[in-house]
Scaffold this active site. Structure first.
Site, PDB file in Angstrom:
ATOM      1  N   HIS A 123     -34.497 -25.758  11.711  1.00 21.56           N
ATOM      2  CA  HIS A 123     -33.328 -26.365  12.028  1.00 21.56           C
ATOM      3  C   HIS A 123     -32.933 -26.517  13.651  1.00 21.56           C
ATOM      4  CE1 HIS A 123     -34.095 -22.453  10.219  1.00 21.56           C
ATOM      5  NE2 HIS A 123     -33.668 -21.887  11.381  1.00 21.56           N
ATOM      6  N   CYS A 124     -34.131 -26.236  14.318  1.00 23.34           N
ATOM      7  CA  CYS A 124     -34.042 -26.200  15.851  1.00 23.34           C
ATOM      8  C   CYS A 124     -34.767 -27.315  16.539  1.00 23.34           C
ATOM      9  CB  CYS A 124     -34.219 -24.873  16.408  1.00 23.34           C
ATOM     10  SG  CYS A 124     -33.617 -23.575  15.473  1.00 23.34           S
ATOM     11  N   ILE A 125     -36.066 -27.165  16.404  1.00 23.49           N
ATOM     12  CA  ILE A 125     -36.857 -27.933  17.080  1.00 23.49           C
ATOM     13  C   ILE A 125     -36.840 -29.227  16.843  1.00 23.49           C
ATOM     14  CG2 ILE A 125     -39.579 -28.304  18.048  1.00 23.49           C
ATOM     15  CD1 ILE A 125     -37.864 -25.538  18.722  1.00 23.49           C
ATOM     16  N   LEU A 169     -34.459 -30.941  15.958  1.00 26.74           N
ATOM     17  CA  LEU A 169     -33.153 -31.428  16.087  1.00 26.74           C
ATOM     18  C   LEU A 169     -32.440 -31.161  17.545  1.00 26.74           C
ATOM     19  CD1 LEU A 169     -31.262 -29.662  12.786  1.00 26.74           C
ATOM     20  CD2 LEU A 169     -32.593 -31.839  13.003  1.00 26.74           C
ATOM     21  N   ASP A 170     -32.406 -29.988  17.883  1.00 23.22           N
ATOM     22  CA  ASP A 170     -31.810 -29.664  19.416  1.00 23.22           C
ATOM     23  C   ASP A 170     -32.092 -30.643  20.371  1.00 23.22           C
ATOM     24  OD1 ASP A 170     -32.350 -25.931  18.644  1.00 23.22           O
ATOM     25  OD2 ASP A 170     -30.778 -27.584  17.805  1.00 23.22           O
TER      26      ASP A 170
END
Ligand code: SAJ
Length: 460
Positions: free
Chosen positions: A271-273, A275-276
């Protein structure tokens, strides 16, 4: 005066804290805050989460049931669905998701929902801390949205940004012992945030503003996304050049300075790499700055699942089979090793593509016993010799510990290893992402025709 009252409450650990969002960031944070002696409400909109927490049960890999139960017993941790606890809150930490929309623009709906609840129960003497990864300027914008003649930013309430730095499954670094960056929308916001976190974290890293703190987090994750994209591109190059990228990385890693290894894979999940970095790209465009690295890395990383399927087609083709009608086992659905999370997982993407190409597809993942995908139920199959012998191709997409890779290497007729987990096993039946054996160093004949997929939207 609100500022001195807040400093006093924090110094004496009498501040009442509400952590909004009890996911992989908010729950560990709420428990750390409660264990530090603060009365802490863990607020969430999901009744299942709150029910489990009230029963002393955890749904987060890195949090044990015992930890939840202990915090409940102290009376310092109150899981709740009731937003009115905000009316009594002195410190509010917002740890809600910041996903992307279909067009890869920021989806701020969760933050907006949290802010509207805070506005409803706003009262003088509040410190707001945003932890959700977001674009620079978000925390300042939230303060503008919350401000009113009776709730003045910098007088009645203060705010700061402090990025979450959770690495799911990391056995060493957890919430309490990971240095905590923090920057305020005002100096007072910084000072209050530092005072609060200094009771909870082993190290606090103050920066000059909330915008800097927001940018710190985006640099951290963009750094990873771009370097993963780089090594994935080098993997594609190495396949063409008859070079083993894994050997190259292993040797490059002997450099004791100036190098940090990243590894090829079937794509990037979590949910990070994935998207962020798009939050940063989106915000930069509003300053008429069109970045290249983030988009390029996203393109390379996003296409890795299709490349894996192309390699799978070639591996089957070598034995005069096609994907259509073959039995294919996906080994690993979770987006990275030793966790159960399969959100945005490349392994799941590969499985969907193989399914759409007409294979009889199944999976094994010791961390994911079952799941529904696009209303189709799947459950993890057992790795037996008979099953493996009946499979036409195993695709290893997650390198979980504890899987009997020796059995896989010995029993499966063909394997495509995208994580180099079978590096110690030999055999022509084992092919690896980032390396393609050929008899000569001459440029390979053009790869076989690209596998076409019916133009159907894949999953959410
Ligand atoms: N991946 C590769 N090659 C690599 C490293 C990772 O293909 O060399 C893939 C993984 O398999 C996974 C994805 O990229 O699918 C993301 O991997 P990750 O290791 O970044 O794992 P996350 O997203 O769970 O955790 C990251 C944190 N990870 C580390 O610091 C190691 C960190 O970037 C953030 O603290 C965290 O996301 C967050 O919450 O932002």
């Amino acid at each position: 005066m609100a500022l001195s009252k807040l400093h006093g409450l924090i110094a004496e650990r009498k501040a009442r804290v509400v952590v909004m969002g009890q996911g992989y960031v908010g729950l560990p944070l709420a428990l750390c805050v409660a264990k530090s002696g603060f009365e802490t409400c863990g607020y969430d909109v999901d009744p299942h989460k709150i029910t489990q927490l009230r029963q002393g049960k955890s749904y987060i890999t890195d949090v044990s049931d015992a930890e939840v139960a202990e915090c409940l017993e102290t009376g310092n941790f109150l899981p709740t669905l009731d937003p009115s606890v905000l009316a009594e809150a002195d410190v509010v930490a917002v740890c809600v998701p910041t996903p992307l929309s279909k067009s890869k623009d920021p989806d701020m709906s969760y933050i907006h929902d949290a802010v509207s609840k805070i506005k409803e129960y706003a009262h003088p003497g509040m410190l707001l801390i945003l932890e959700s990864t977001t674009y620079p300027g978000t925390t300042d914008e939230i303060c503008d949205q919350l401000s009113s003649p009776t709730f003045i930013h910098g007088k009645d309430f203060f705010a700061c940004f402090s990025p979450e730095r959770v690495d799911p499954g990391n056995p060493i670094f957890q919430t309490q012992n990971t240095p905590k960056v923090i920057g305020g929308t005002t100096d007072e916001g910084s000072q209050l945030g530092e005072a609060f976190y200094s009771h909870i974290m082993s190290e606090v890293v103050p920066v000059s503003s909330a915008r800097v703190a927001e940018m710190v987090k985006l640099l951290e994750n963009t750094f990873r996304a771009v370097n993963i994209g780089l090594v994935n591109e080098l993997a594609l190059m190495s396949e063409r050049m008859n070079i083993d990228i894994w050997e190259v990385i292993r040797a490059a890693s002997t450099k004791p300075f100036g190098f940090m290894p990243f590894y090829p894979g079937p794509g990037i999940g979590g949910h990070c790499i994935p998207l962020d970095p798009h939050y940063l790209a989106w915000k930069a465009r509003s300053f008429d700055f069109h970045n290249k690295f983030i988009e390029l890395a996203s393109d390379i990383n996003g296409n890795m699942p299709r490349h894996v399927v192309q390699r799978a087609a070639e591996a089957l083709n070598d034995v005069s089979k096609s994907i259509r009608g073959s039995r294919v086992l996906i080994l690993g659905i979770a987006y990275k090793k030793n966790i159960a999370d399969y959100r945005e997982s490349p392994g799941l993407e590969v499985m969907r593509l193989i399914d759409r190409a007409g294979a009889d597809v199944m999976y094994h993942d010791p961390f994911v016993p079952a799941f529904d995908d696009m209303s189709k139920p799947y459950s993890s199959v057992e790795l037996t010799d008979s099953l493996l012998k009946s499979i036409d191709l195993v695709i290893i997409t997650t390198n979980h510990d504890g899987v009997d890779y020796e059995r896989v290497a010995k029993s499966a007729p063909r394997i495509l290893d995208t994580r180099n987990v079978l590096s110690t096993f030999a055999g022509d039946h084992i092919q690896r992402l980032g390396y393609r054996r050929s008899d000569s160093d001459e440029p390979e004949a053009p790869a076989m025709a690209v596998v076409e997929f019916p133009a159907v939207q894949v999953g959410s």
